[in-house]
Design a protein around this motif. Structure first.
Motif, mmCIF file in Angstrom:
data_model
loop_
_atom_site.group_PDB
_atom_site.id
_atom_site.type_symbol
_atom_site.label_atom_id
_atom_site.label_comp_id
_atom_site.label_asym_id
_atom_site.label_seq_id
_atom_site.Cartn_x
_atom_site.Cartn_y
_atom_site.Cartn_z
ATOM 1 N N PRO A 152 -6.343 2.087 7.308
ATOM 2 C CA PRO A 152 -6.014 2.362 5.905
ATOM 3 C C PRO A 152 -4.521 2.358 5.621
ATOM 4 C CG PRO A 152 -7.705 3.866 6.689
ATOM 5 C CD PRO A 152 -7.204 3.123 7.895
ATOM 6 N N ALA A 153 -3.721 2.839 6.575
ATOM 7 C CA ALA A 153 -2.269 2.836 6.366
ATOM 8 C C ALA A 153 -1.732 1.413 6.290
ATOM 9 C CB ALA A 153 -1.579 3.611 7.486
ATOM 10 N N VAL A 154 -2.235 0.536 7.175
ATOM 11 C CA VAL A 154 -1.804 -0.864 7.143
ATOM 12 C C VAL A 154 -2.209 -1.517 5.831
ATOM 13 C CG1 VAL A 154 -2.172 -3.126 8.201
ATOM 14 C CG2 VAL A 154 -1.811 -1.120 9.649
ATOM 15 N N ALA A 155 -3.451 -1.288 5.412
ATOM 16 C CA ALA A 155 -3.928 -1.878 4.165
ATOM 17 C C ALA A 155 -3.120 -1.384 2.967
ATOM 18 C CB ALA A 155 -5.412 -1.563 3.978
ATOM 19 N N SER A 156 -2.828 -0.088 2.931
ATOM 20 C CA SER A 156 -2.048 0.464 1.822
ATOM 21 C C SER A 156 -0.641 -0.109 1.786
ATOM 22 C CB SER A 156 -1.991 1.988 1.934
ATOM 23 O OG SER A 156 -3.282 2.552 1.893
ATOM 24 N N GLY A 157 -0.030 -0.242 2.965
ATOM 25 C CA GLY A 157 1.311 -0.816 3.019
ATOM 26 C C GLY A 157 1.345 -2.249 2.534
ATOM 27 N N LEU A 158 0.330 -3.038 2.922
ATOM 28 C CA LEU A 158 0.289 -4.425 2.482
ATOM 29 C C LEU A 158 0.075 -4.521 0.973
ATOM 30 C CD1 LEU A 158 -1.835 -6.089 5.307
ATOM 31 C CD2 LEU A 158 0.598 -6.419 4.842
ATOM 32 N N VAL A 159 -0.787 -3.665 0.432
ATOM 33 C CA VAL A 159 -1.021 -3.680 -1.014
ATOM 34 C C VAL A 159 0.268 -3.354 -1.766
ATOM 35 C CG1 VAL A 159 -2.196 -2.473 -2.893
ATOM 36 C CG2 VAL A 159 -3.481 -3.210 -0.881
ATOM 37 N N LEU A 160 0.980 -2.333 -1.319
ATOM 38 C CA LEU A 160 2.234 -1.963 -1.985
ATOM 39 C C LEU A 160 3.281 -3.070 -1.869
ATOM 40 C CD1 LEU A 160 2.533 1.797 -0.923
ATOM 41 C CD2 LEU A 160 1.942 0.884 -3.182
ATOM 42 N N LEU A 161 3.361 -3.686 -0.686
ATOM 43 C CA LEU A 161 4.334 -4.759 -0.501
ATOM 44 C C LEU A 161 4.020 -5.946 -1.403
ATOM 45 C CD1 LEU A 161 6.705 -6.045 1.010
ATOM 46 C CD2 LEU A 161 5.087 -6.758 2.782
ATOM 47 N N ASP A 162 2.760 -6.364 -1.429
ATOM 48 C CA ASP A 162 2.380 -7.500 -2.266
ATOM 49 C C ASP A 162 2.554 -7.180 -3.749
ATOM 50 O OD1 ASP A 162 1.763 -9.026 -0.073
ATOM 51 O OD2 ASP A 162 -0.350 -8.480 -0.064
ATOM 52 N N ALA A 163 2.219 -5.944 -4.131
ATOM 53 C CA ALA A 163 2.414 -5.554 -5.527
ATOM 54 C C ALA A 163 3.895 -5.596 -5.902
ATOM 55 C CB ALA A 163 1.844 -4.156 -5.765
ATOM 56 N N GLY A 164 4.753 -5.174 -4.978
ATOM 57 C CA GLY A 164 6.185 -5.237 -5.251
ATOM 58 C C GLY A 164 6.687 -6.659 -5.403
ATOM 59 N N VAL A 165 6.247 -7.547 -4.512
ATOM 60 C CA VAL A 165 6.659 -8.953 -4.607
ATOM 61 C C VAL A 165 6.175 -9.560 -5.920
ATOM 62 C CG1 VAL A 165 6.401 -11.246 -3.594
ATOM 63 C CG2 VAL A 165 6.760 -9.263 -2.114
ATOM 64 N N GLY A 166 4.904 -9.320 -6.260
ATOM 65 C CA GLY A 166 4.372 -9.872 -7.501
ATOM 66 C C GLY A 166 5.087 -9.343 -8.726
ATOM 67 N N THR A 167 5.368 -8.040 -8.736
ATOM 68 C CA THR A 167 6.078 -7.452 -9.867
ATOM 69 C C THR A 167 7.478 -8.032 -9.995
ATOM 70 O OG1 THR A 167 4.827 -5.393 -9.616
ATOM 71 C CG2 THR A 167 6.878 -5.289 -10.881
ATOM 72 N N GLY A 168 8.145 -8.205 -8.851
ATOM 73 C CA GLY A 168 9.485 -8.789 -8.890
ATOM 74 C C GLY A 168 9.481 -10.219 -9.421
ATOM 75 N N LEU A 169 8.495 -10.999 -9.027
ATOM 76 C CA LEU A 169 8.411 -12.383 -9.491
ATOM 77 C C LEU A 169 8.198 -12.461 -11.008
ATOM 78 C CD1 LEU A 169 6.181 -13.883 -6.642
ATOM 79 C CD2 LEU A 169 8.594 -14.391 -7.056
ATOM 80 N N VAL A 170 7.337 -11.585 -11.530
ATOM 81 C CA VAL A 170 7.075 -11.597 -12.972
ATOM 82 C C VAL A 170 8.252 -11.007 -13.731
ATOM 83 C CG1 VAL A 170 5.526 -10.766 -14.791
ATOM 84 C CG2 VAL A 170 4.588 -11.499 -12.591
ATOM 85 N N ARG A 171 8.844 -9.922 -13.208
ATOM 86 C CA ARG A 171 9.969 -9.277 -13.896
ATOM 87 C C ARG A 171 11.159 -10.207 -13.996
ATOM 88 N NH1 ARG A 171 13.841 -8.262 -16.056
ATOM 89 N NH2 ARG A 171 15.013 -6.298 -16.240
ATOM 90 N N ARG A 172 11.420 -10.993 -12.985
ATOM 91 C CA ARG A 172 12.554 -11.914 -13.017
ATOM 92 C C ARG A 172 12.243 -13.211 -13.760
ATOM 93 N NH1 ARG A 172 16.954 -10.732 -13.295
ATOM 94 N NH2 ARG A 172 17.882 -12.401 -12.062
ATOM 95 N N GLY A 173 11.013 -13.347 -14.230
ATOM 96 C CA GLY A 173 10.653 -14.529 -15.007
ATOM 97 C C GLY A 173 10.413 -15.758 -14.171
ATOM 98 N N TYR A 174 10.102 -15.580 -12.892
ATOM 99 C CA TYR A 174 9.841 -16.722 -12.020
ATOM 100 C C TYR A 174 8.387 -17.193 -12.100
ATOM 101 C CZ TYR A 174 14.285 -15.317 -9.888
ATOM 102 O OH TYR A 174 15.599 -14.985 -9.670
ATOM 103 N N HIS A 175 7.485 -16.286 -12.483
ATOM 104 C CA HIS A 175 6.062 -16.624 -12.526
ATOM 105 C C HIS A 175 5.360 -15.800 -13.586
ATOM 106 C CE1 HIS A 175 5.312 -19.413 -9.219
ATOM 107 N NE2 HIS A 175 6.190 -18.743 -8.501
ATOM 108 N N TRP A 176 4.205 -16.299 -14.007
ATOM 109 C CA TRP A 176 3.302 -15.540 -14.853
ATOM 110 C C TRP A 176 2.434 -14.637 -13.968
ATOM 111 C CZ3 TRP A 176 4.845 -16.129 -19.628
ATOM 112 C CH2 TRP A 176 5.310 -17.362 -20.084
ATOM 113 N N PRO A 177 1.872 -13.563 -14.551
ATOM 114 C CA PRO A 177 1.007 -12.691 -13.733
ATOM 115 C C PRO A 177 -0.174 -13.421 -13.103
ATOM 116 C CG PRO A 177 1.647 -11.550 -15.752
ATOM 117 C CD PRO A 177 2.153 -12.956 -15.872
#
Length: 232
Positions: A152-177
């Protein structure tokens, strides 16, 4: 469904673009958003996976030598890291044709760039390569009660990491959600296939080791070593 909505200019695509513009206009500061988006670069994610592959190869080779010394059938220790490398190579092989086929225009910040933003290569790279690295290390742990708590710790860490990358991509205007969500769906399929293949190999390995250590096999081995064979 996501790909159909993007390709067919469905209502979900219109909602997606409104959401993307809202996220890009504020919220997460630009500096942290850029840092998180950069975690999806191949130059960042690939060395992480390479280190995990090397560690998996080293540990698998060491364990194989120990098991061979005990008389057990040597496991195919090199198969999970090899499958991880092939899975990582499948990311651009799948993402690039989809980008060319759908040719989705990017956000306003990417005006002038060639069309082809769905799915996101950065989001797919982060989800698959970091996911493979974590799963390789997780599978390499010994079977202990503490291993159940690591999952569960590994899964939670991966979810948070991927969510951060996705949020950064959308916030910087590089991609749509939806570009990010489509990549996560693709990554989920690739990681599940890798896990299923490794489980199949592991099951075959356990069967081979079990056959090698049946009472009859032990008796033949002892006889070959000069000891008294086991009774039939």
């Amino acid at each position: 469904m996501l790909t159909w909505q993007v390709a067919g200019h469905g209502p979900l695509r219109a909602l997606d673009e409104r959401l993307g513009r809202a996220v890009a206009s504020g919220g997460l500061p630009a500096g942290p958003a850029e840092f998180l988006a950069d975690l999806g670069n191949t130059a960042v994610a690939l060395p992480v996976l390479a280190a995990a592959v090397v560690r998996s190869l080293w540990r698998g080779r060491r364990d194989a030598r120990q098991r061979a010394g005990d008389g057990a059938a040597p496991p195919r220790w090199w198969l999970p890291p090899l499958a991880a490398a092939l899975t990582a190579a499948a990311v651009p092989a799948l993402v690039v044709p989809l980008k060319l086929w759908l040719a989705r225009p990017g956000p306003a910040a990417m005006a002038g760039a060639p069309d082809g933003f769905y799915p996101s290569g950065h989001a797919a790279t982060a989800a698959v390569l970091y996911g493979l690295a974590a799963l390789l290390l997780y599978r390499g742990r010994r079977q202990t009660p503490g291993r159940r708590r690591v999952g569960p710790a590994v899964a939670s860490g991966l979810v948070l990491l991927d969510a951060g990358v996705g949020t950064g991509l959308v916030r910087r205007g590089y991609h749509w959600p939806l570009d990010v969500l489509g990549s996560w769906c693709l990554a989920g399929v690739l990681l599940a296939l890798w896990w299923a293949v490794c489980d199949r190999w592991a099951a075959g390995e356990r069967r081979a080791v079990g056959l090698a250590w049946t009472p009859r096999a032990r008796g033949h081995r002892e006889g070959a070593d000069g000891a008294r064979p086991a009774a039939p």
